[in-house]
Every structure is written in C-alpha cells, then in structure tokens.
Enzyme design. Structure first.
Site, PDB file in Angstrom:
ATOM      1  CB  SER A  15      -3.985   5.737  -5.407  1.00 49.73           C
ATOM      2  OG  SER A  15      -3.071   4.862  -4.772  1.00 49.73           O
ATOM      3  CE1 TYR A  46      -6.170   8.813  -5.206  1.00 47.92           C
ATOM      4  CE2 TYR A  46      -7.472   7.551  -3.646  1.00 47.92           C
ATOM      5  CZ  TYR A  46      -7.318   8.114  -4.888  1.00 47.92           C
ATOM      6  OH  TYR A  46      -8.316   7.977  -5.816  1.00 47.92           O
ATOM      7  N   GLY A  47      -1.515   9.021  -0.445  1.00 48.79           N
ATOM      8  CA  GLY A  47      -1.011   9.114   0.929  1.00 48.79           C
ATOM      9  C   GLY A  47      -0.297  10.394   1.277  1.00 48.79           C
ATOM     10  CG  ASN A  78      -4.361   0.188   4.191  1.00 48.11           C
ATOM     11  OD1 ASN A  78      -4.672  -0.383   5.222  1.00 48.11           O
ATOM     12  ND2 ASN A  78      -3.910  -0.458   3.128  1.00 48.11           N
ATOM     13  CB  THR A  79      -4.590   6.533   1.783  1.00 42.41           C
ATOM     14  OG1 THR A  79      -3.297   5.924   1.798  1.00 42.41           O
ATOM     15  CG2 THR A  79      -4.472   8.013   2.056  1.00 42.41           C
ATOM     16  CD  GLU A 156       1.489   2.638  -8.638  1.00 45.83           C
ATOM     17  OE1 GLU A 156       1.459   2.657  -9.875  1.00 45.83           O
ATOM     18  OE2 GLU A 156       0.597   2.077  -7.952  1.00 45.83           O
ATOM     19  CB  THR A 189      -3.513  -2.291  -0.899  1.00 47.48           C
ATOM     20  OG1 THR A 189      -3.662  -1.015  -1.534  1.00 47.48           O
ATOM     21  CG2 THR A 189      -4.642  -2.507   0.088  1.00 47.48           C
TER      22      THR A 189
HETATM   23  N1  DGL Z   1      -2.459   1.607  -1.807  1.00 45.41           N
HETATM   24  C1  DGL Z   1      -2.867   2.710  -1.055  1.00 45.41           C
HETATM   25  C2  DGL Z   1      -2.987   2.476   0.417  1.00 45.41           C
HETATM   26  O1  DGL Z   1      -3.295   1.351   0.774  1.00 45.41           O
HETATM   27  C3  DGL Z   1      -2.535   4.094  -1.519  1.00 45.41           C
HETATM   28  C4  DGL Z   1      -1.147   4.483  -1.641  1.00 45.41           C
HETATM   29  C5  DGL Z   1      -1.046   5.910  -2.123  1.00 45.41           C
HETATM   30  O2  DGL Z   1      -1.641   6.234  -3.159  1.00 45.41           O
HETATM   31  O3  DGL Z   1      -0.350   6.688  -1.452  1.00 45.41           O
HETATM   32  O4  DGL Z   1      -2.843   3.357   1.210  1.00 45.41           O
END
Ligand code: DGL
Length: 280
Positions: A15, A46-47, A78-79, A156, A189
């Site tokens: 993301s 995304y989460g 990961n999401t 971010e 990540t």
């Molecule tokens: N870096 C992402 C992860 O590993 C997404 C984080 C997000 O967009 O909430 O989940």
C-alpha cells in the site's frame, strides 16, 4: 516446472513505503535483479479497510504488475497476503511469494520458549493468518496477537522518532507484558522502520521481520527455475509506480533503498466489479 525468463523484472507491491523494506532486502542478495514496485498510496492504509476492498485493491495492483511482464510477484504487504494471496495465486501463472510464511519461519527458528507475539494491522490480526501459520508449523506454539492500526499512518507521516510514536507504542506493547513471549513478529512491512524503537521498549525479546527471509525465498524460487540474474556488479534498479504521491514517500523511499530508484511514476487505476483496467 515452468521456466521463467531471466531478464524480466520482479514485481513487488504494498500500500505504501513498507514494501520497500522487502525491496531493500531483495536488492542486498540479488543486486542485479530489476524491480518494479507498486505503491497504492491512494488507498493506504489497507489494514483498516474491509476485506473486500483489500482484495479489490490487491487484484488491481497485481493486474498492473502482470502487464509489466514480471517473472515473479512479491506481495510485500501482510494485509494483502492474509486477505488476497490464495485468490491471486489462482489468478496468475507466475510464482507468488507473500510475507507471512517467511516471517513465521524466522520466528519459529529463533523462539526458544515457543511463546510468540505478533503485531500487525487490524485486517491482518483479525484474519488470524499468523496464528494459523504459526500453529500449523508447530502445534505447541502459543500466539499472542495485537492489532496496532495507528502505526502505519504515523510511519507514512515520517513520525518515526516523534514522541507520539513513543506514546502509541507504549500503549500497544503493554499488551505483551504478562505474556512471557520471547519473540515478537513485526507482521507489517512498515514496522521494520520502527524496529529500533520497538527493540528499545522490549529489550529482552527477539524482534523478527519477514524482509530477509522473503528475499531468501525469492532467490531460492528464481534459482530453482533457473532464472535469477547472477551478480554482474551492475545494479538492476527499481522503477516505482504510485497511485498517489507524497513528499514523505520520496524522502523515506530514498532513505530505504537509496540510489536504486530509477523512476517514480504516478498512475491511475480504474476499479470495477468484474474487470480491472489501468491507464497511465
Ligand atoms: N505494509 C502493509 C502490511 O504489511 C500495509 C499497511 C497498511 O496499508 O495498512 O500490512
């Protein structure tokens, strides 16, 4: 096993900037590989979105990367791995590597007392993907999970060393005090970017992330298929495509992968129920 073309790039998506921690790890062990990175800044984080939204965003990202003719896909989120990986694997005919199994592998290897903590986004933790993968690899493992949704927006924003980050981390990490874990998995990540702060607060714990083990898996997969670039002393470079641009992405991105960034382009994706199209 299907051979894959050696000169094609590796596609990586997340993301936001988090996936660049995985790109940096890939670059360390496969410096001559070309990488195309997709960052869906427009839909970040995304989460905190619904599973349906995460699936749609992930499929659109993958569709874009497939059109760039990549030889291997890394879901450096990961999401997205926890929600969309099975469907994406079904839909593409190149190898797909997610970040959850590599993180689980690293945690199982290092934990002595088999009590493992996981932090991640709300969607990742609610999916129980880590809990399943950890207990599948060893039934005797006890897993303690905590959703930490405020961390991605703060990272971010570049507030890595900000007092607010300290406050938020203290609040979240208190959860683990009575659990007697000896290892904590950074199940997002983005979190390697605040690894130092986490390690300072939990000095006796092993802090594990999936970047290195994911990179090793990328190398093994390409090697098995006879399609990785031998180190030629020439950097493969990294082209970045974003659905939105922030100055902080540029600053942090350069800090994470340095001079490897070739180009950064803004792209527009169109989402629809039945098909995914993109235009530049
Ligand atoms: N870096 C992402 C992860 O590993 C997404 C984080 C997000 O967009 O909430 O989940």
């Amino acid at each position: 096993m299907k051979a894959i073309h050696i000169n094609k790039p590796i596609g990586v998506f997340d993301s936001g900037i988090g996936g660049l921690t995985v790109v940096a790890a890939i670059k360390r062990i496969l410096p001559s590989e070309k990488i195309i990175y997709f960052g869906d800044l427009l839909h970040l984080p995304y989460g905190s979105k619904s599973s349906k939204a995460v699936l749609d965003f992930s499929r659109a990202a993958v569709s874009f990367l497939i059109r760039q003719d990549i030889k291997l896909l890394v879901i450096a989120c990961n999401t997205a791995t926890s929600i969309a990986m099975p469907q994406i694997k079904d839909e593409v005919d190149i190898p797909v590597i997610g970040v959850i199994s590599p993180g689980v592998l690293a945690a199982c290897k290092i934990s002595k007392n088999r009590r493992i903590g996981v932090i991640g986004t709300t969607r990742t933790i609610e999916s129980d993907a880590y809990k399943r993968a950890l207990t599948e690899s060893d039934k005797g493992i006890s897993v303690f999970q905590k959703a930490t949704p405020l961390l991605v927006p703060l990272i971010e924003e570049g507030w890595i060393e900000h007092p607010v980050m300290q406050l938020v981390l203290t609040e979240y990490l208190n959860f683990f005090h009575e659990t007697e874990i000896d290892t904590i998995v950074l199940g997002c990540t983005h979190y390697p970017l605040i690894r130092e702060a986490i390690q300072k607060m939990l000095p006796s714990l092993n802090v594990v992330d999936s970047a290195e083990t994911t990179a090793v898996l990328v190398k093994e997969t390409l090697k098995n298929r006879g399609s990785f670039e031998e180190d030629t002393n020439e950097t493969g470079g990294c082209s970045i495509y974003l659905t939105d641009f922030t100055e902080n992405f540029r600053i942090m991105g350069e800090r994470i992968i340095g001079k490897e960034i070739d180009t950064t382009k803004l792209i527009k994706l169109n989402y629809s129920e039945t098909s995914i199209k993109y235009s530049t």
